[in-house]
Design an enzyme around this catalytic site. Structure first.
Site, PDB file in Angstrom:
ATOM      1  N   CYS A  63      63.334 125.150  -5.934  1.00  0.00           N
ATOM      2  CA  CYS A  63      62.253 125.641  -5.197  1.00  0.00           C
ATOM      3  C   CYS A  63      62.179 125.106  -3.839  1.00  0.00           C
ATOM      4  O   CYS A  63      62.891 123.897  -3.625  1.00  0.00           O
ATOM      5  CB  CYS A  63      61.001 125.478  -5.862  1.00  0.00           C
ATOM      6  N   GLY A  64      61.499 125.650  -3.036  1.00  0.00           N
ATOM      7  CA  GLY A  64      61.495 125.005  -1.817  1.00  0.00           C
ATOM      8  C   GLY A  64      59.780 124.827  -1.228  1.00  0.00           C
ATOM      9  O   GLY A  64      59.051 125.396  -1.557  1.00  0.00           O
TER      10      GLY A  64
END
Length: 299
Positions: free
Chosen positions: A2-3
């Site tokens: 994820c970011g």
């Protein structure tokens, strides 16, 4: 994978440009999380005695005006509201518990995304660019903001499962990683009165911090306890009404970078998400240490 991205403004003169500065940061994390995206923005604070709620209904045609009128009449309170896509922000001259009780009885299909005096959470399924456009992120104002792009690997792609998660007033958390003891912690926290909307482990981390803060811990003390009690691997970025924090687990296998100037502190999973910020070429840039938390708070 994820970011995470976050932006905390030290210079109040930039608050009118918070969304404009933040939007390219969020979009830069698309490759790390194309399934859903969301952000929590802090600003437009309500006065003492009022509460601000971000509400969502699955029907995009839901009659928010009717709900607002019903709350005014039934609770005899002042209320103002605004709609942003299929989300509405209600500002009510009442206690949180009163509004929650009314919604639970009279509008149980309405989901409460956030509650506090400053916070608004906006999140949806879709590409980050689509989410930014949907909520007109570039035009938003505020003091700080954290965001997340999700690649779902352990659960379904849903709005409810997207980040940020909020379990207490003006507190939210985004997470890259996985917790191994979240099921046990969830049950313990439920006994302490923390309520959860999903099975996501990240919501448990948010709930844990909410519980520690309710015990009277400072944010720093709550994070110290979290390092002891949360098992797994994680990079957290946390927002509160007054602050912004970043913390990594003792292994620090999830990427993170911090940048600081006289005007702001910024965080991202990858440096490329910071390159559009003004003055980034002169910023102090570093990788946060393992088992270490970094906190910036207004007095």
């Amino acid at each position: 994978m994820c970011g995470i991205v976050g932006l905390y403004l030290k210079n109040p003169a930039l608050e009118s440009k918070l969304g404009e500065l933040f939007e390219p940061m969020l979009i830069a994390m698309t490759d790390r999380g194309p399934d859903s995206a969301g952000f929590a923005i802090y600003g437009d604070e309500v006065p003492n005695g009022w509460v601000k709620l971000t509400l969502r209904h699955p029907d995009s045609r839901y009659n928010w005006e009717q709900l607002a009128d019903d709350i005014r009449r039934s609770m005899s309170v002042e209320l103002s509201w605004m709609q942003n896509a299929n989300v509405a922000v209600f500002k009510v001259a009442a206690e949180e518990a009163q509004v929650r009780a009314y919604l639970a009885e009279m509008a149980p299909e309405v989901l409460i995304l956030s509650v506090g005096r400053s916070i608004e959470i906006l999140k949806e399924v879709g590409l980050p660019e689509q989410i930014a456009e949907k909520f007109t992120l570039s035009g938003m104002k505020g003091s700080h903001i954290i965001g997340h792009t999700r690649m779902a690997t352990e659960s379904a792609v849903t709005m409810e499962g997207s980040h940020p998660f909020s379990t207490g007033q003006d507190l939210c958390l985004v997470h890259n990683g996985s917790l191994s003891n979240h099921n046990r912690l969830r049950e313990n926290l439920k006994r302490e009165g923390i309520k959860f909307e999903t099975e996501n482990d990240s919501e448990v981390a948010a709930g844990y911090l909410t519980w520690r803060l309710r015990q009277g811990d400072s944010l720093k003390a709550a994070l110290e306890h979290a390092l002891e009690d949360l098992d797994g691997f994680f990079t957290f970025t946390i927002g509160t009404r007054n602050g912004f924090a970043v913390m990594r687990d003792p292994i620090a296998c999830k990427p993170a970078v911090l940048a600081e100037t006289d005007d702001y502190v910024a965080m991202a999973s990858e440096y490329q998400a910071l390159t559009t910020l003004p003055g980034i070429e002169n910023a102090k840039v570093w990788e946060p240490e393992p088992a270490t938390f970094y906190v910036w708070e207004r007095s």
